[in-house]
Write an enzyme that holds these catalytic residues in place. Structure first.
Site, PDB file in Angstrom:
ATOM      1  N   GLU A  40     -26.460   7.766   5.721  1.00  0.00           N
ATOM      2  CA  GLU A  40     -25.024   7.826   6.000  1.00  0.00           C
ATOM      3  C   GLU A  40     -24.667   9.298   6.089  1.00  0.00           C
ATOM      4  OE1 GLU A  40     -22.377   5.894   3.290  1.00  0.00           O
ATOM      5  OE2 GLU A  40     -23.260   3.946   3.668  1.00  0.00           O
ATOM      6  N   ASP A  78     -11.991   9.243  -1.420  1.00  0.00           N
ATOM      7  CA  ASP A  78     -13.105   9.906  -2.079  1.00  0.00           C
ATOM      8  C   ASP A  78     -12.697  10.575  -3.383  1.00  0.00           C
ATOM      9  OD1 ASP A  78     -15.558   9.636  -0.453  1.00  0.00           O
ATOM     10  OD2 ASP A  78     -14.254  10.418   1.119  1.00  0.00           O
ATOM     11  N   TYR A 134     -20.786  -3.326   3.968  1.00  0.00           N
ATOM     12  CA  TYR A 134     -20.810  -2.393   2.848  1.00  0.00           C
ATOM     13  C   TYR A 134     -19.935  -2.979   1.763  1.00  0.00           C
ATOM     14  CZ  TYR A 134     -20.662   2.304   0.650  1.00  0.00           C
ATOM     15  OH  TYR A 134     -20.770   3.379  -0.187  1.00  0.00           O
TER      16      TYR A 134
END
Ligand code: PLP
Lengths: 410, 262
Positions: free
Chosen positions: B47, B58, B173
């Site tokens: 990734e 994040d 995911y």
């Protein structure tokens, strides 16, 4: 959200947007991480239900009247009118609201909604601290724990508001990530929300964020325009020629504009912050100096570089220091229903002092920007004209900063 | 759609092995060297993070990494160039780009998809584009044979899961925890149940990430998922120990993952 429209139909009135996808034309939408999608869908349902519940409306109305102090008056600013030498200048006095700005109109709505949804924790982002103070105030009133994210830079320049929030029992988290301003505070609030999905309600302070926020915040702020429209009609027997408001994310402007959108003869004028001047690159004028992009949940005009990286906004006013603008403004801009202009730091400082001296009203630095363009417009419209400007906040919070700018030691 | 992703997951499944997915940030340190070293260190899928100024999903490690990368002049074009460079030498290891909508939107969906296809990219994870908003991007990627990989999370209930897995390809995911990257991971039993649910709904391999840092933890997840993703820990190792330090961590993690089902 104003009307029910099917997914494929375009709303047929400008005031009826957004569509079912939360789009205002090609702006808006729901650009959030998957973790948040179920939450904003739940919020949308809860808001729809609350809107049509008379008990919710009754509770809102009661608190707006007895706690916020609604309705706020419209005031004929005679001496500013004289000074500008043209159209009559009228001020919608939303700075007289409890906590000193329009922000509480929206906070009250969202916190009442949070209670209805059984949420037990409130978070908010703030720039100037006005939205943070208003949120902390309503949270204190209802006994709900509140955390406010504020850019570290803003914590410094808005110290009085930081202390106010703490007095109100809120936890103030200075945000140092990124560049430590309003956009980073919003990032940090989103990070908190994505972590505390079960109990937390995110009270967004402007007409931005993912759907339903832009429509919901606008609806809660539309009390500004609804009151003003009725008050102007009652006082003058006619509508103003132009409505003028400053724009950070655009909530006070949208709140003023929305009830006038279908009044084609009323010009709607938004004033962005030009900072040191749009040509210097140091500004917060997203429509004038930005391009469409995707940030904080919606598609709208953003300050960005050639690589699509967000550029920091600059403004003397922490409340206007945001690199984006609410999606409905982007839409009204492209549709040419509203006009967008700007005013610099220096003009705002000048108007701050002028308004204080002539009217005995200390404006917040945010609406001081709007006043600079009211000055031009007054001349343009001439003495037959009528201008309605939203005095969306009082300037007490800015006194230390203005003193420093003017070289005065307090 | 068969591409390197499909092939790689089929190989892993044939050996009854879980895959190791290594996340790294383009432009943070000598990222080209790390990228080139990852397959040798045991990464089955890479990734490649596209740095963005406002990474709101994040945690601190990846935020800081993105800012360092931008400071060093990395761009979306630069990221694609690193992928293309890698692809010249490695024809098998799938590369999935991961990042945020705005830089892609700014380049234009179509233009981006073409450039990514040319660079030998196999998939894209765009954190802030949910299924409701991805039709144009998905179509553009589809024309280049690039998979748009969707995220499922602990807040994705069964009704929503159907939306998440519709029209998706490559793998799904699964974000094991509500929170930002680098925070603690979810309890392994809950993760196992969630993975089964997502696999049943999607018919695709499921990779699990967010908060995985230690080999033991990675191995535990490898026993119930098709692949394990590690990001923040690798980014931190790269920052403190350079390419050698990061590659060393990837070796330890991938060995644990590959041995987990034995
Ligand atoms: C007094 C005042 N006006 C305006 C703004 C800008 O927000 P908006 O454009 O959403 O009205 C702020 C924000 O903090 C404010 O405090």
């Amino acid at each position: 959200m104003s009307e029910t429209v099917s997914a494929n139909t375009r709303p047929n009135a400008l005031s009826a947007w957004p569509d079912m996808r939360g789009r205002f034309g090609e702006y808006g939408g729901r650009f959030v991480a998957e973790t948040l999608m179920p939450l904003i869908l739940e919020l949308e349902d809860a808001y729809k239900a609350a809107r049509s519940d008379p008990a919710f409306k009754a509770e809102m109305d009661l608190f707006l009247k007895d706690y916020v102090g609604k309705p706020s008056p419209v005031y004929f600013a005679e001496r500013l009118t004289e000074e500008f030498g043209g159209a009559q200048v009228w001020l919608k006095r939303d700075e007289l609201n409890h906590t000193g700005s329009h922000k509480i109109n929206n906070c009250l709505g969202q916190v009442l909604l949070a209670r209805r949804m059984g949420k037990t924790r409130i978070i908010a982002e703030t720039g100037a601290g006005q939205h943070g103070v208003a949120t902390a105030t309503v949270a204190a009133r209802f006994g709900i724990p509140c955390t406010v994210f504020m850019g570290a830079t803003d914590v410094e320049r808005q110290a009085p508001n930081v202390f106010r929030m703490k007095l109100l029992g809120a936890q103030v988290v200075p945000v140092t990530s990124g560049t430590g301003t309003l956009k980073d505070a919003m990032n940090e609030a989103l990070r908190d929300w994505v972590t505390n999905v079960k109990d937390t309600f995110y009270v967004i302070g402007t007409v931005a964020g993912p759907h339903p926020y832009p429509a919901m915040v606008r609806d809660f702020q539309s009390i500004i325009g609804r009151e003003a429209r009725a008050q102007m009609t009652e006082r003058l027997g006619r509508l103003p020629d132009a409505c003028v408001a400053c724009i950070g994310g655009g909530s006070n402007a949208m709140g003023l504009f929305h009830p006038f959108i279908e009044d084609e003869d009323v010009r709607l004028i938004g004033v962005e912050a030009a900072g040191l001047g749009v040509e210097t690159g140091k500004h917060a004028a997203s429509l004038k100096g930005g391009k469409p992009g995707i940030l904080h949940g919606n598609r709208t005009y953003l300050l960005q570089d050639d690589d699509g990286q967000i550029i920091d906004a600059h403004s003397i006013s922490a409340g206007l220091d945001y690199p984006g603008i609410g999606p409905e403004h982007a839409f009204l801009h492209d549709m040419k229903r509203a006009e967008y202009v700007s005013a610099t730091d220096d003009e705002a400082l000048e108007m701050f002092q002028l308004c204080t001296r002539l009217e005995g009203i200390i404006p917040a630095l945010e609406p001081a920007h709007a006043l600079a363009r009211v000055r031009d417009l007054a001349k343009e419209l001439g003495s037959d004209g009528i201008i309605l400007m939203n005095m969306c906040g009082r300037g007490d919070k800015d006194v230390p900063q203005v003193a420093a700018k003017l070289g005065v030691e307090l | 759609m068969t591409n390197r992703l499909t092939t790689r997951f089929a190989e892993l499944s044939a050996y009854d092995r879980a895959g190791f997915v290594a996340y790294m940030m383009a432009g943070d340190g000598d990222s080209q060297a790390l990228l080139d070293a990852l397959p040798g260190a045991g990464a089955d899928v890479i990734e490649l993070g596209m740095p963005f100024t406002d990474p709101m999903a994040d945690g601190p490690a990846i935020q800081a990494s993105a800012l360092r990368a931008l400071e060093a002049g990395m761009t979306l074009r630069g990221t694609l160039a690193q992928a293309a460079q890698f692809r010249k030498r490695d024809k098998e290891t799938p590369i999935v780009l991961m990042g945020y909508a705005n830089p892609i939107h700014h380049m234009g969906w179509e233009k981006f998809a073409k450039a990514a296809g040319k660079a030998g990219v196999d998939g894209l994870i765009c954190v802030d584009i949910p299924p409701e908003e991805d039709d144009e991007l998905r179509a553009a990627l589809g024309r280049q044979g690039i998979a748009l990989i969707r995220l499922a999370t602990p807040t994705t209930d069964d009704r929503r899961l159907a939306t998440v897995v519709a029209n998706t390809s490559g793998f799904v995911y699964y974000v094991s925890t509500t929170g930002v990257t680098g925070a603690g991971s979810g309890a392994v039993t809950e993760v196992g149940e969630a993975v089964d649910r997502v696999k049943r709904a999607s018919g695709l391999p499921v990779a699990v990430g967010f908060g995985v840092k230690e080999p033991d933890q990675a191995a535990a997840i490898a026993r119930c998922a098709d692949a394990v993703v590690v990001g923040s820990a690798i980014v931190d190792a790269m920052h403190s120990g350079g390419v050698a330090g990061a590659a060393e961590l990837v070796k330890r993690l991938s060995s644990a993952v590959h041995a987990a089902r034995r």
